[in-house]
Design a protein around this motif. Structure first.
Motif, PDB file in Angstrom:
ATOM      1  N   GLY A  68      17.798 -49.063   1.924  1.00 44.97           N
ATOM      2  CA  GLY A  68      19.397 -49.166   1.913  1.00 44.97           C
ATOM      3  C   GLY A  68      19.880 -50.686   1.590  1.00 44.97           C
ATOM      4  O   GLY A  68      21.002 -50.883   1.991  1.00 44.97           O
ATOM      5  N   VAL A  69      18.950 -51.153   0.794  1.00 50.01           N
ATOM      6  CA  VAL A  69      19.420 -52.514   0.113  1.00 50.01           C
ATOM      7  C   VAL A  69      20.535 -52.225  -0.821  1.00 50.01           C
ATOM      8  O   VAL A  69      20.570 -51.329  -1.793  1.00 50.01           O
ATOM      9  CB  VAL A  69      18.369 -53.271  -0.389  1.00 50.01           C
ATOM     10  N   ARG A  70      21.875 -53.032  -0.581  1.00 50.14           N
ATOM     11  CA  ARG A  70      22.765 -53.016  -1.672  1.00 50.14           C
ATOM     12  C   ARG A  70      22.754 -54.374  -2.361  1.00 50.14           C
ATOM     13  O   ARG A  70      22.636 -55.254  -1.865  1.00 50.14           O
ATOM     14  CB  ARG A  70      23.997 -52.617  -0.875  1.00 50.14           C
ATOM     15  N   ARG A  71      22.837 -54.255  -3.585  1.00 52.13           N
ATOM     16  CA  ARG A  71      23.008 -55.803  -4.521  1.00 52.13           C
ATOM     17  C   ARG A  71      24.451 -55.729  -4.765  1.00 52.13           C
ATOM     18  O   ARG A  71      25.188 -54.622  -5.259  1.00 52.13           O
ATOM     19  CB  ARG A  71      22.361 -55.488  -5.787  1.00 52.13           C
ATOM     20  N   THR A  72      24.835 -56.903  -4.584  1.00 49.18           N
ATOM     21  CA  THR A  72      25.977 -57.333  -4.881  1.00 49.18           C
ATOM     22  C   THR A  72      26.245 -58.580  -5.692  1.00 49.18           C
ATOM     23  O   THR A  72      25.326 -59.095  -5.886  1.00 49.18           O
ATOM     24  CB  THR A  72      27.256 -57.766  -3.578  1.00 49.18           C
ATOM     25  N   ALA A  73      27.341 -58.662  -6.314  1.00 47.45           N
ATOM     26  CA  ALA A  73      27.495 -59.787  -7.345  1.00 47.45           C
ATOM     27  C   ALA A  73      27.351 -61.038  -6.487  1.00 47.45           C
ATOM     28  O   ALA A  73      27.849 -61.308  -5.392  1.00 47.45           O
ATOM     29  CB  ALA A  73      28.909 -59.674  -7.970  1.00 47.45           C
ATOM     30  N   PRO A  74      26.582 -62.045  -6.928  1.00 46.11           N
ATOM     31  CA  PRO A  74      26.376 -63.366  -6.578  1.00 46.11           C
ATOM     32  C   PRO A  74      27.778 -64.189  -6.325  1.00 46.11           C
ATOM     33  O   PRO A  74      28.461 -63.956  -7.220  1.00 46.11           O
ATOM     34  CB  PRO A  74      25.318 -64.141  -7.354  1.00 46.11           C
ATOM     35  N   ALA A  75      27.745 -65.063  -5.260  1.00 45.93           N
ATOM     36  CA  ALA A  75      28.851 -65.970  -5.142  1.00 45.93           C
ATOM     37  C   ALA A  75      28.988 -66.692  -6.305  1.00 45.93           C
ATOM     38  O   ALA A  75      27.773 -67.136  -6.876  1.00 45.93           O
ATOM     39  CB  ALA A  75      28.817 -66.522  -3.720  1.00 45.93           C
ATOM     40  N   ALA A  76      30.035 -67.450  -6.627  1.00 46.76           N
ATOM     41  CA  ALA A  76      30.112 -68.454  -7.574  1.00 46.76           C
ATOM     42  C   ALA A  76      29.035 -69.621  -7.429  1.00 46.76           C
ATOM     43  O   ALA A  76      28.593 -69.885  -8.501  1.00 46.76           O
ATOM     44  CB  ALA A  76      31.450 -69.077  -7.552  1.00 46.76           C
ATOM     45  N   ASN A  77      28.862 -69.935  -6.245  1.00 47.14           N
ATOM     46  CA  ASN A  77      27.780 -70.976  -6.004  1.00 47.14           C
ATOM     47  C   ASN A  77      26.447 -70.443  -5.766  1.00 47.14           C
ATOM     48  O   ASN A  77      25.681 -71.164  -5.100  1.00 47.14           O
ATOM     49  CB  ASN A  77      28.385 -71.928  -4.996  1.00 47.14           C
ATOM     50  N   ASP A  78      26.259 -69.400  -5.753  1.00 46.23           N
ATOM     51  CA  ASP A  78      24.861 -68.696  -5.394  1.00 46.23           C
ATOM     52  C   ASP A  78      23.878 -68.651  -6.535  1.00 46.23           C
ATOM     53  O   ASP A  78      22.987 -67.652  -6.608  1.00 46.23           O
ATOM     54  CB  ASP A  78      24.966 -67.323  -4.938  1.00 46.23           C
ATOM     55  N   GLY A  79      23.835 -69.675  -7.381  1.00 43.71           N
ATOM     56  CA  GLY A  79      22.664 -69.751  -8.264  1.00 43.71           C
ATOM     57  C   GLY A  79      22.898 -68.593  -9.453  1.00 43.71           C
ATOM     58  O   GLY A  79      21.784 -68.068  -9.606  1.00 43.71           O
ATOM     59  N   GLY A  80      23.964 -68.161  -9.719  1.00 44.17           N
ATOM     60  CA  GLY A  80      24.274 -66.994 -10.574  1.00 44.17           C
ATOM     61  C   GLY A  80      23.662 -67.283 -12.032  1.00 44.17           C
ATOM     62  O   GLY A  80      23.380 -66.304 -12.805  1.00 44.17           O
ATOM     63  N   ASP A  81      23.154 -68.336 -12.383  1.00 48.64           N
ATOM     64  CA  ASP A  81      22.512 -68.512 -13.603  1.00 48.64           C
ATOM     65  C   ASP A  81      20.984 -68.520 -13.446  1.00 48.64           C
ATOM     66  O   ASP A  81      20.160 -69.171 -14.455  1.00 48.64           O
ATOM     67  CB  ASP A  81      23.165 -69.971 -14.460  1.00 48.64           C
TER      68      ASP A  81
END
Length: 108
Positions: A23-36
């Motif tokens: 039941g793991v859901r992936r969501t978009a990372p927060a702006a400061n969540d190491g998106g790169d």
């Protein structure tokens, strides 16, 4: 398909199935969540819930960039959530649904 490509596809499928079962859901990372953060093609495929070959096709079309040395072809996590990647993912889902409908109609 090469052995490496098959292994990547299997890894992505197993990862998706484990996420589904748990039941793991992936969501978009927060702006400061190491998106790169750089992901392998298999990791990117699992995150985007698509196949490794789709990630490779998106890199070939320029929808996703290719990062890393040599044949690494790493993907930036932030690019998976960019509008053009999301649009491509929607198109891929629509194509898969259309193929399934056609296959069902042919089976009748």
């Amino acid at each position: 398909m090469s052995d490496e490509g098959i292994a990547d596809n299997i890894e992505a499928m197993v990862r998706r199935e484990v996420e589904r079962v748990l039941g793991v859901r992936r969501t978009a990372p927060a702006a400061n969540d190491g998106g790169d953060e750089l992901l392998s093609q298999a990791e990117a495929a699992a995150e985007a819930r698509c196949s490794v070959s789709t990630i490779r096709a998106w890199q070939a079309k320029g929808i996703l960039g290719r990062y890393g040395p040599g044949r690494a072809a790493l993907v930036k996590r932030s690019e998976l959530y960019a509008p053009k990647a999301q649009a491509a993912r929607s198109d891929a889902n629509a194509d898969a649904k259309a193929d399934a409908i056609i296959a069902r109609r042919r089976a009748r």
